[in-house]
Design a protein around this motif. Structure first.
Motif: not given
Length: 410
Positions: A195, A197-199, A201-202, A250, A253-255, A257, A259
């Motif tokens: 999670f 890592e997702m933030e 990447r955004y 995830l 929201k992760s699409r 970026c 993930i």
């Protein structure tokens, strides 16, 4: 007497006239093209399929419309099903010509044609199936599809296996973000890091003024996709309820970026496959389930309980279309041969610490304990079912009323 004559005779018993005009064979099914007579109703045919299968002495029967024709396919199981070879499917011209960021080989359709999907467009996949249905073999073929089509610089894997036996063969691979996670508490920590890592990447997308990972690749540079695969999600939720929260976040929201999640469960009950989870997993794959209720939970319709097992599955795409397929099979020796060129340690990619965790470390110890206790209580309360919450609230109300009445009498 031929099978064509038997079909026409049995369906005639139920007032459905017509004739068999063609035949095709797949690895598990024989497809009989049946042309109903004028005025025959397909709903009536669907209602008598179980009785017709009994008279024909076959395990099951199903129907599927023939594209561009008024005929229908009658799907009848073969007495000796064939094995769908994974290597043969991935070496086919169809798989090589399939252009996708994250290609997954689902197997073959009922006619034996290779069937592939792009995980990057799905963007997540929910898988369910009972013991012996072919679910674990299917998960392995998904991993190997990515390894065969992409390099470690293109895609990285996070594998969570509470059963400890399914994904151990993938340790010491350059594709891995971390060694296979088998401990439930560590799995929740890894999902939390994912999670973060997702933030991160955004923030990179925001700074580069790009909207998704594809635009980032074309304008800035390479950023590997991350595929997180979770086996036995129900067991993980039971042991560590916080994991469900990060899976939900995830999935939501992760699409953009890069993930993507593949979540599998042997027990697709409504307390595991919740409505919120299904809303973020429009693409679902159901191998044979234990009951029609499980089939409706995963696919929103019945049918998976009548599958043959051994890789026989129903795939629900993001547009709501349902397609029957047969998963490919690969043995352990072929897996080791395919993984041999990619052995070695992978470079770290996930952040080791969270910003929130560092800020908490600077706070007083009492505040840390209070926050930790609050999180534990919140996690415990969210893990309860609605009926259990009502029972606790009702009990607390009775205690409160008793205390008030006792003090008033005194």
């Amino acid at each position: 007497m031929t099978i064509e004559t038997d079909i026409e005779r049995v369906l005639g018993h139920y007032g459905i006239d017509g004739k068999v005009v063609g035949e095709k064979r797949g690895p598990l099914l024989r497809l009989m093209e049946f042309e109903p007579a004028a005025g025959a109703k397909i709903k009536k045919l669907a209602a008598i399929l179980d009785d017709a299968a009994r008279e024909l002495k076959v395990f099951s029967m199903d129907i599927e419309p023939v594209s561009g024709s008024d005929s229908i396919w009658l799907e009848i199981p073969l007495e000796t099903p064939e094995i769908v070879n994974f290597t043969a499917v991935t070496d086919s011209d169809a798989f090589r010509a399939f252009k996708a960021e994250l290609p997954l080989c689902l197997g073959v359709d009922v006619r034996g044609e290779p069937l592939m999907v792009d995980l990057a467009k799905m963007p997540h996949l929910l898988v369910a199936g009972t013991t012996g249905s072919g679910k674990s073999v299917g998960l392995n073929t998904f991993i190997l599809s990515l390894i065969k089509a992409k390099k470690p610089t293109d895609v990285r894997l996070m594998l969570i296996d509470p059963k400890r036996i399914e994904f151990g063969i993938y340790n010491d691979q350059r594709y891995m973000l971390e060694p296979v996670v088998t401990d439930s508490r560590k799995a929740a920590e890894m999902l939390e890091l994912l999670f973060d890592e997702m933030e991160r990447r955004y923030l990179l997308l925001q700074k580069s003024k790009t909207r998704n990972i594809a635009e980032y690749h074309s304008s800035v540079g390479q950023m590997p996709y991350i595929v997180c695969m979770i086996d036995e999600f129900a067991d993980l939720m039971t042991a560590e309820p916080t994991a469900e929260k990060y899976v939900r976040l995830l999935a939501q929201k992760s699409r953009a970026c890069g993930i993507h999640l593949i979540v599998a469960t042997q027990r697709p009950s409504v307390d595991v496959v919740t409505g919120v989870l299904k809303a973020n997993f429009p693409c679902r794959l159901a191998y044979k389930t234990a009951s029609a209720a499980d089939s409706r939970t995963i696919l929103d319709c019945g049918g998976a309980e009548k599958l043959l097992g051994r890789g026989d599955a129903l795939y629900l795409n993001g547009r709501g279309g349902l397609q029957r397929l047969h998963g490919a099979y690969i043995n352990d020796n072929d897996i080791r041969t395919l993984l041999a060129p990619w052995q070695g340690e992978s470079s770290p990619l996930l952040p080791k610490k969270r910003t929130q965790r560092e800020n908490t470390a600077q706070a007083p110890a009492a505040q840390k304990q209070k926050k930790s206790l609050f999180r534990q209580l919140l996690s415990w309360w969210s893990s309860l079912k609605v009926r259990e919450r009502k029972t606790i609230i009702s009990g607390l109300r009775r205690v409160f009323v008793y205390i008030c009445n006792h003090r008033f009498r005194r």
